[in-house]
Structures are given as C-alpha cells and as structure tokens.
Write a protein that holds these residues in place. Structure first.
Motif, short mmCIF file in Angstrom:
data_model
loop_
_atom_site.label_atom_id
_atom_site.label_comp_id
_atom_site.label_asym_id
_atom_site.label_seq_id
_atom_site.Cartn_x
_atom_site.Cartn_y
_atom_site.Cartn_z
N HIS A 78 8.14 38.08 14.69
CA HIS A 78 8.21 38.44 13.27
C HIS A 78 9.41 39.36 12.99
O HIS A 78 10.06 39.23 11.95
N ILE A 79 9.75 40.24 13.92
CA ILE A 79 10.91 41.11 13.75
C ILE A 79 12.19 40.28 13.78
O ILE A 79 13.10 40.48 12.98
N ILE A 82 12.55 38.56 10.44
CA ILE A 82 12.93 39.50 9.39
C ILE A 82 14.43 39.79 9.45
O ILE A 82 15.11 39.81 8.43
N GLU A 94 12.02 48.51 7.41
CA GLU A 94 10.66 48.91 7.04
C GLU A 94 9.64 48.28 7.99
O GLU A 94 8.47 48.63 7.96
N HIS A 95 10.09 47.38 8.82
CA HIS A 95 9.24 46.70 9.80
C HIS A 95 9.56 47.25 11.18
O HIS A 95 10.73 47.32 11.57
#
Length: 163
Positions: A78-79, A82, A94-95
C-alpha cells in the motif's frame, strides 16, 4: 533496434525489491516508488538510484543532494502504491510513520531496511537520472520478509521454507 514494448515486457520479468525513495527541503517532503536501486560498492558503501527526469519531484532530489532508500517489507504494498500515485507529495507522507537519521531525508520506521544517503554524482542516461549515493546511515527493522515486484505484480520473499 529493440522495441520499447519488448524491452518493457522483458524487464517485467526481472524481479526487483520495492523501494520508496525520499528527500526533504524547505518545500517539504518528496518521494517516489522505485525498483531501480542497487549496490555499487561497499568501500565506501554506495548505492545507485534511477529516477525519471519527468517526475515532478525530480528537481527536489537534484537540489537537495540527499535521499533515503526505504526497502519495503512484505506488508507495505500500500505504501508503494501511494508513492506511485497522483497524490500530492505531502499527502503521501501521511501514510506510515516517518523519522530521520543523519541527512534529514524521511526514513520509514518499519521498512525492511533504510539507507540514508548523500547524492555524490548524477549521471543522465536517456530519460533518467542515475544518482550515485554514499550511504551515511542505515536503519534495520525487525521485519524479515521483503516486497518484490515481478511480472507486474507484488510478491513476498523471505518466507520460511516448509519442511
């Protein structure tokens, strides 16, 4: 001459670690996802990182002369997504939980390993810049499984072998 599509299809079969490359300056934090990272030498410890010159954050890496290479663990696809998305630079950070080491470039706390670097040389090859980076600090996490990209999909490596 090799066709671009043939080249891209062939390169999709070259397994690569998934990394988030970051930098920072007065304009804020900047970063992108990359699989084009490799060691150059251990004396002095040096990496190379490839970046497309058309990337909106390219100028910040050139100006800052610092970067971190955050090698993602198996749970961080997921990173990667992003940092390869259209999100604004600051929104990307923000992640995840971020910190810094020596240079001030953002370090992802639970990355498999992070390399804090000073950019010593920049070479231009076609559409990309190759950053030759001297490693000034390293941070390891407790994770022991990595994230790789192969055949246009994410995969986990480091799974213990079953007897």
């Amino acid at each position: 001459m090799v066709d671009v599509t043939d080249f891209r299809n062939a390169m999709s079969l070259l397994t690569g670690a998934v990394n988030v490359i970051t930098t920072t300056n007065e304009s804020g934090h900047h970063g992108f996802t990359a699989s084009s990272v490799c060691s150059v030498t251990d004396t002095p410890p040096t990496l190379l990182v490839c970046m497309n010159q058309s990337a909106r954050s390219h100028i910040h890496f050139i100006e800052n002369k610092i970067l971190s290479v955050n090698v993602l663990n198996a749970q961080q696809a997921h990173i990667s997504k992003i940092f390869s998305s259209k999100l604004e630079s600051e929104e990307r950070f923000e992640h995840g939980t971020w910190t810094t080491l020596k240079t001030g470039a953002p370090i992802l706390d639970d990355a498999l390993v992070s390399f804090d670097c000073q950019i010593e040389q920049v070479q231009t090859v076609g559409t990309h810049s190759i950053f030759i980076c001297r490693i000034v600090a390293i941070q390891h996490s407790q994770n022991d499984q990595g994230l790789v990209y192969f055949n246009r999909a994410y995969h986990q490596v480091g799974q213990p072998e079953f007897a």
